[in-house]
Design an enzyme around this catalytic site. Structure first.
Site, PDB file in Angstrom:
ATOM      1  N   HIS A  84      -0.893 -10.750 -11.791  1.00 23.86           N
ATOM      2  CA  HIS A  84      -2.219 -10.430 -12.412  1.00 23.86           C
ATOM      3  C   HIS A  84      -3.381  -9.926 -11.646  1.00 23.86           C
ATOM      4  CE1 HIS A  84      -3.641 -14.034 -10.778  1.00 23.86           C
ATOM      5  NE2 HIS A  84      -2.472 -14.659 -11.057  1.00 23.86           N
ATOM      6  N   GLY A  85      -4.472  -9.448 -11.988  1.00 24.23           N
ATOM      7  CA  GLY A  85      -5.498  -8.972 -11.281  1.00 24.23           C
ATOM      8  C   GLY A  85      -6.417  -9.994 -11.133  1.00 24.23           C
TER       9      GLY A  85
END
Ligand SMILES: *[C@@H]1O[C@H](CO)[C@@H](O)[C@H](O)[C@H]1NC(C)=O
Ligand SMILES: *[C@@H]1O[C@H](CO)[C@@H](O)[C@H](O)[C@H]1NC(C)=O
Length: 474
Positions: A84-85
């Site tokens: 994920h970011g």
């Protein structure tokens, strides 16, 4: 949730860069990046690992794809395992940050007549804006991370991440159930959509949630009991935390802030370091907290994080990597299928499989694949001999980290190339960038024939119930 921090002279609130990201998706060149930003471990921004993206977030260098020039090759499948970011701190770290801020405001008295502007900024201008409900959620910058990654991959693999493949729902999306991962998949899909400049006309995007694949670590009993909940397993981390190097950093920080040494715990030292990282990765701000640390301090704190990742998620204990067996087998089954010879009348293989998870998903898998395994393990007492180590979590699993496996159909048979964070990396023991797929399979033969989740994680016999069938030969 708007930043309540007023920027002063040296502190560049990069409103400009955020705006330009949103408008043109391109430049962050105006941002004043702290020198210590490359030492943030798993809280490192992707742009620190790929600095050319600091100039242009959509720039792609096709020379990273390296099938042998002597053969005719075309890519037929892409498997991407993506972290994920950028995200908010977890509730635990938010509580530490708030405690640190409280401490600095109420107790810092000592020789703090220092007129350093950053110290005044911390004391009088910086407002804590974190609240516990933010708990690990994806931030706007994190959506941008995935959005831009999707667009770069679509440029790199136009025949696989194509509009037609998307329209026909031939690209597979799987996510961990965590909010930040689901938001990341959605941002990736929106990035593709924008790449084709389509805002309508494409079918609704969808994804599957599969924690067995993407959060295997919490389901592997031997891992949870033997490592995660076992203080002895993480002894090196604990020793380093109270060791000579960390003590040095703690003393320096207490002096700079004018705090009594015993009020500043190692956890609070780390909280200040994380705070610097969060302000950069969330708000693109060079925070005054960053000035507490010079490069040598940052290296010590980086090492502390790397020790934790190494002993908790990587080569430190075999079971950590073995817990990823379900994901390992899933990936190779997908590749087997995609590379299988087929008649022209048969449907073409799945062009791409996008799997979104965590640093805790990627590290065990990369370790299982035998990557970043240095000769000497990092311990609490060998910090000074570890400067050249390959195991640096900030380079391996920054936000939006990704493992790409590219299967090519070549005149001499299928070939596989691996990239980490869009940079080529060779399989252990294989000398080509894109070796024959059968050679990769031979390298991992022992895992393809074993690596049984039930055996490793539940202590069941190798033919026990729930075991996975070994992969069938190509
Ligand atoms: C692309 O990368 C190669 C090395 O892999 C480098 O030599 C080349 O200059 C790069 N091209 C651009 C346009 O950045
Ligand atoms: C805890 O970790 C230590 C060191 O790795 C190991 O020897 C011990 O068996 C582990 N304990 C459990 C309950 O697994």
């Amino acid at each position: 949730m708007l930043p309540s921090f007023t920027p002063t002279h040296g502190l560049l609130l990069a409103v400009l860069s955020q705006l330009s990201t949103r408008l043109s998706c391109s430049s962050m060149a105006n941002l004043d990046i702290p020198k210590i930003a490359i030492y943030f471990g798993t809280k490192t921004r992707y742009e620190e690992v790929n600095p050319h993206l600091q100039r242009d977030l959509l720039s792609v260098n096709t020379s990273v794809l390296r099938p042998p020039p002597t053969e005719r090759c075309s890519p037929v499948h892409l498997t991407a395992v993506i972290r994920h970011g950028s995200r908010y701190p977890t509730a635990k770290n938010i509580r530490r940050i708030l405690k640190l801020n409280q401490l600095v405001r109420t107790e810092a008295s000592g020789p703090s007549r220092s007129s350093a502007a950053w110290l005044q900024d911390i004391r009088s201008r910086w407002e804590p804006w974190y609240t516990e409900d933010m708990d690990g959620q994806l931030v706007t910058k994190g959506r941008d991370d995935l959005h831009h990654l999707a667009r770069r991959l679509a440029t790199l693999f136009p025949s696989l991440l194509s509009e037609e493949n998307m329209r026909k729902r031939r690209i597979r999306f799987i996510s961990s159930s965590k909010h930040r991962c689901v938001s990341s998949v959605e941002a990736f899909q929106e990035g593709l959509q924008q790449h084709w400049r389509h805002h309508d006309g494409l079918p609704e995007f969808s994804h599957e949630v599969d924690d067995q694949l993407m959060r295997f670590f919490e389901r592997c009993r031997s891992y949870v009991e033997g490592v995660e909940n076992n203080r002895t397993a993480l002894l090196e981390v604990e020793k380093f935390k109270h060791g000579e190097e960390m003590e040095g950093v703690r003393k320096k920080m207490a002096e700079k802030l004018g705090l009594p040494l015993d009020s500043l715990t190692p956890d609070l030292v780390e909280a200040a370091f994380f705070l610097c990282s969060y302000e950069l990765s969330i708000k693109s701000v060079h925070s005054p907290w960053c000035f507490l640390f010079d490069e040598s301090d940052a290296k010590v704190l980086e090492y502390k994080s790397d020790l934790k990742q190494y002993w908790k998620r990587s080569h430190g204990h075999m079971i950590s990597s073995l817990s990823s067996c379900p994901l390992f087998h899933h990936i190779f089954r997908t590749l087997d299928k995609a590379g299988r010879p087929r008649r022209s009348t048969e449907a073409s293989p799945e062009p791409a499989s996008i799997l979104v998870g965590h640093a805790e998903t990627l590290l065990p898998l990369l370790s299982l694949l035998g990557l970043y395994k240095d000769q000497t393990p990092p311990t609490a007492i060998n910090y000074h001999s570890q400067h050249g180590r390959s195991f640096r979590s900030g380079r391996i699993v920054p936000y939006a980290a990704n493992l790409l496996l590219v299967l090519y159909d070549c005149s001499g048979g299928p070939r596989l190339q691996m990239l980490i964070n869009e940079m080529p990396l060779q399989f252990p023991g294989l000398r080509e960038d894109a070796p024959l797929y059968r050679d990769v399979r031979a390298t991992y033969r022992h895992l393809l024939d074993g690596c049984n989740f039930a055996t490793e994680c539940e202590g069941q016999g190798s033919h026990g119930v729930g075991g996975r069938r070994p992969n069938t030969e190509l």
